[in-house]
Design an enzyme around this catalytic site. Structure first.
Site, PDB file in Angstrom:
ATOM      1  NE  ARG A  13      -4.299  -1.691   1.813  1.00 53.02           N
ATOM      2  CZ  ARG A  13      -4.758  -3.068   2.372  1.00 53.02           C
ATOM      3  NH1 ARG A  13      -3.121  -3.278   4.016  1.00 53.02           N
ATOM      4  NH2 ARG A  13      -5.503  -3.282   2.341  1.00 53.02           N
ATOM      5  CE  LYS A  24      -0.399  13.208 -15.141  1.00 52.18           C
ATOM      6  NZ  LYS A  24      -0.693  13.387 -16.429  1.00 52.18           N
ATOM      7  CD  GLU A  73       7.235  15.854 -22.818  1.00 51.36           C
ATOM      8  OE1 GLU A  73       6.868  17.272 -22.144  1.00 51.36           O
ATOM      9  OE2 GLU A  73       6.707  15.204 -22.984  1.00 51.36           O
ATOM     10  CE  LYS A 113       4.546  17.226 -15.206  1.00 52.43           C
ATOM     11  NZ  LYS A 113       5.530  15.760 -15.945  1.00 52.43           N
ATOM     12  CD  GLU A 124      -4.160  15.408 -16.203  1.00 56.45           C
ATOM     13  OE1 GLU A 124      -4.117  14.834 -17.656  1.00 56.45           O
ATOM     14  OE2 GLU A 124      -2.623  15.160 -16.312  1.00 56.45           O
ATOM     15  NE  ARG A 164      -0.054  17.019 -13.721  1.00 62.76           N
ATOM     16  CZ  ARG A 164       0.467  16.259 -12.841  1.00 62.76           C
ATOM     17  NH1 ARG A 164       0.454  15.894 -11.621  1.00 62.76           N
ATOM     18  NH2 ARG A 164       1.025  15.089 -13.073  1.00 62.76           N
ATOM     19  CG  ASN A 189      -2.432  16.200 -21.139  1.00 63.49           C
ATOM     20  OD1 ASN A 189      -1.310  15.143 -20.965  1.00 63.49           O
ATOM     21  ND2 ASN A 189      -2.886  16.227 -20.308  1.00 63.49           N
ATOM     22  CG  HIS A 195       2.114  15.125 -24.737  1.00 59.46           C
ATOM     23  ND1 HIS A 195       2.431  15.889 -24.871  1.00 59.46           N
ATOM     24  CD2 HIS A 195       2.754  13.660 -23.198  1.00 59.46           C
ATOM     25  CE1 HIS A 195       3.801  16.103 -24.199  1.00 59.46           C
ATOM     26  NE2 HIS A 195       4.061  15.121 -23.590  1.00 59.46           N
ATOM     27  CG  HIS A 230       0.969   9.348 -25.600  1.00 59.65           C
ATOM     28  ND1 HIS A 230       0.389  10.362 -23.764  1.00 59.65           N
ATOM     29  CD2 HIS A 230       2.559   9.125 -25.049  1.00 59.65           C
ATOM     30  CE1 HIS A 230       1.062  10.309 -23.373  1.00 59.65           C
ATOM     31  NE2 HIS A 230       1.690  10.352 -23.219  1.00 59.65           N
ATOM     32  CG  HIS A 244       7.233  10.459 -24.942  1.00 66.29           C
ATOM     33  ND1 HIS A 244       5.829  10.423 -24.594  1.00 66.29           N
ATOM     34  CD2 HIS A 244       7.547  11.619 -23.911  1.00 66.29           C
ATOM     35  CE1 HIS A 244       5.616  11.086 -24.200  1.00 66.29           C
ATOM     36  NE2 HIS A 244       5.815  11.988 -23.796  1.00 66.29           N
TER      37      HIS A 244
END
Length: 355
Positions: free
Chosen positions: A115, A137, A179, A217, A227, A231, A235, A238, A242, A259
Site C-alpha cells: 500500500r 504521475k 518537452e 512544469k 489534472e 494541468r 498534454n 500528446h 501518444h 517519446h
C-alpha cells in the site's frame, strides 16, 4: 541552482541533491534500500551514483530490461516478487535511477507495494528530468496503450543531476528537448524563443534551460495536481503524439519512436489544428513547424497509417464522455484546454505535416 519546492517534496539540483539524500537517510530509520534501474542505467549511471551514497543500509539493486515495451504490469509483478524475496517492508526505501520508464514504473511499484513505500526519483535522461520525474504521475502501459494503469503519488524528493546527460546518445537528448519546447509553447513565449536558433544556444548554460523547464512544469502541476483543469495544458502535442507513439510501438513494420520524437510530430499537428481554429496566426504556425522540423527528422506516414492512429485516440486518458479532448495553443505561450476536434481537421493536419 535553488531548490524548487513542489507539492510536499523538494526538487534538488546536482550536488545539493546528494547532500539532501544522505541527510534524509540519516534522519529516517529505513530498514533497507532498493535501487531500481534498467539495463542501460545499471551500466551507465549506477557507477556514477553509488559513490555519492553514504549509508550503512543494506542496498539491493533491482534491474529490468530497458525499453518502453517493458513498462508493463508483468515487469511490476517481477519486481514486487523480488522485493518480497529480499525482505522489503513498509519501512523500505526505493530509489528510481533512470529515464521516464524507470521513474514511471518504479514510482508505481513503490506506490502500490504494501500500500505504498517511500521512493525517490533520480532522472537520468533529459526527458525524465524535465517531465516524467515531476508531478507525481506513476504508471505503466496496457499493451501498446500509454500510461493506462497508474496512480498519482508523490516522491519523497527528486534529484536532477545533469551530469547523467553525458551518458545519453543524441537522439535521447532530442527526445527530451521536445518537452522543453512544449513548456515554452504552452506557458512562456520568451522561453520558446530561446530555442528558435539552436546554434545560438550556449550549452554551458543548458542547466538553466533545464531548470526553467522543471519550474514551468512544477508551477502548472502545483496549481492542479490531479489534472482537473490547467494541468491538461501539459498534454499539448500528446493527444496525437501518444497515438502515434502507440501505433509505431505495436506495428512490427514501423521503427519504434522515442517519446519526444512522437510528441514533436504531435505538436506540429496540434499547432496546425490551433491555426485552423484561428487560435494562432499563420506566421506562428510556420515558426513552430519550421523550428520543430529543424530539430527532428520527418516521420513517414502512409495512407493506411492514419486510420489506425485515429482509432487509438479513443483510448486517450483525457477523453471525457466519449469525446476526444485536445489542449491547443491560443497564441504562443498560452493554452486552451478541453477542445473538441473533428476527424476531418486531424486529417488536414496530417496532410499539411506531410507536405
Amino acid at each position: 541552482m535553488q531548490t524548487i519546492q513542489a507539492s510536499n517534496y523538494p526538487i534538488y539540483f546536482n550536488e545539493k541533491g546528494y547532500e539532501a539524500l544522505n541527510l534524509h537517510l540519516k534522519e529516517n530509520k529505513y530498514s533497507n534500500l532498493f535501487i531500481i534501474v534498467d539495463s542501460n542505467t545499471n551500466e551507465e549511471c549506477l557507477p556514477l551514483f553509488l559513490p555519492y551514497l553514504e549509508t550503512e543500509l543494506t542496498i539491493e539493486i533491482i534491474e529490468f530490461e530497458a525499453g518502453e515495451e517493458n513498462k508493463n504490469i508483468e515487469t511490476c509483478v517481477q519486481i514486487w516478487n523480488v522485493l518480497t524475496e529480499l525482505g522489503a517492508d513498509r519501512k523500505s526505501l526505493v530509489i528510481n535511477l533512470g529515464g521516464g520508464v524507470v521513474t514511471d514504473l518504479g514510482g508505481f511499484v513503490a506506490s502500490t507495494f504494501k500500500r505504498g513505500i517511500d521512493f525517490i526519483n533520480i532522472p537520468t535522461t533529459l526527458l525524465s528530468m524535465v517531465d516524467a520525474s515531476v508531478g507525481g504521475k506513476n504508471g505503466v502501459d496496457l499493451g501498446n496503450l500509454k500510461n493506462q494503469i497508474g496512480v498519482f503519488n508523490l516522491p519523497t524528493m527528486v534529484i536532477v543531476d545533469t551530469n547523467y546527460l553525458e551518458t545519453l546518445p543524441q537522439n535521447e537528448m532530442r527526445s527530451g528537448l521536445a518537452e522543453m519546447l512544449k513548456h515554452g509553447l504552452i506557458y512562456d513565449k520568451a522561453y520558446w524563443e530561446q530555442f528558435l536558433d539552436l546554434k545560438a544556444i550556449d550549452f554551458a548554460d543548458f542547466d538553466e534551460l533545464i531548470y526553467r523547464s522543471v519550474a514551468i512544469k512544477n508551477e502548472i502541476v502545483t496549481l492542479d495536481p490531479t489534472e482537473k483543469n490547467i494541468r491538461k495544458s501539459l498534454n499539448f502535442g500528446h493527444t496525437l503524439g501518444h497515438a502515434i507513439e502507440s501505433y509505431f510501438l505495436e506495428n512490427e513494420n514501423k521503427t519504434t519512436l522515442l517519446h519526444g520524437e512522437a510528441i514533436a510530430v504531435g505538436m506540429i499537428l496540434e499547432s496546425y489544428i490551433s491555426f485552423d481554429k484561428d487560435l494562432i496566426s499563420e506566421s506562428e504556425y510556420i515558426q513552430i513547424k519550421t523550428t520543430i522540423k529543424s530539430i527532428f527528422d520527418d516521420i513517414i506516414f502512409l495512407e493506411n497509417d492514419i486510420d489506425p492512429i485515429l482509432e487509438l485516440l479513443i483510448h486517450d486518458k483525457k477523453n471525457e464522455y466519449g469525446t476526444i479532448q485536445f489542449a491547443l495553443i491560443e497564441g504562443i505561450g498560452k493554452i486552451k484546454i478541453n477542445q473538441s476536434v473533428e476527424n476531418e481537421l486531424i486529417l488536414k493536419a496530417f496532410s499539411d505535416y506531410k507536405s
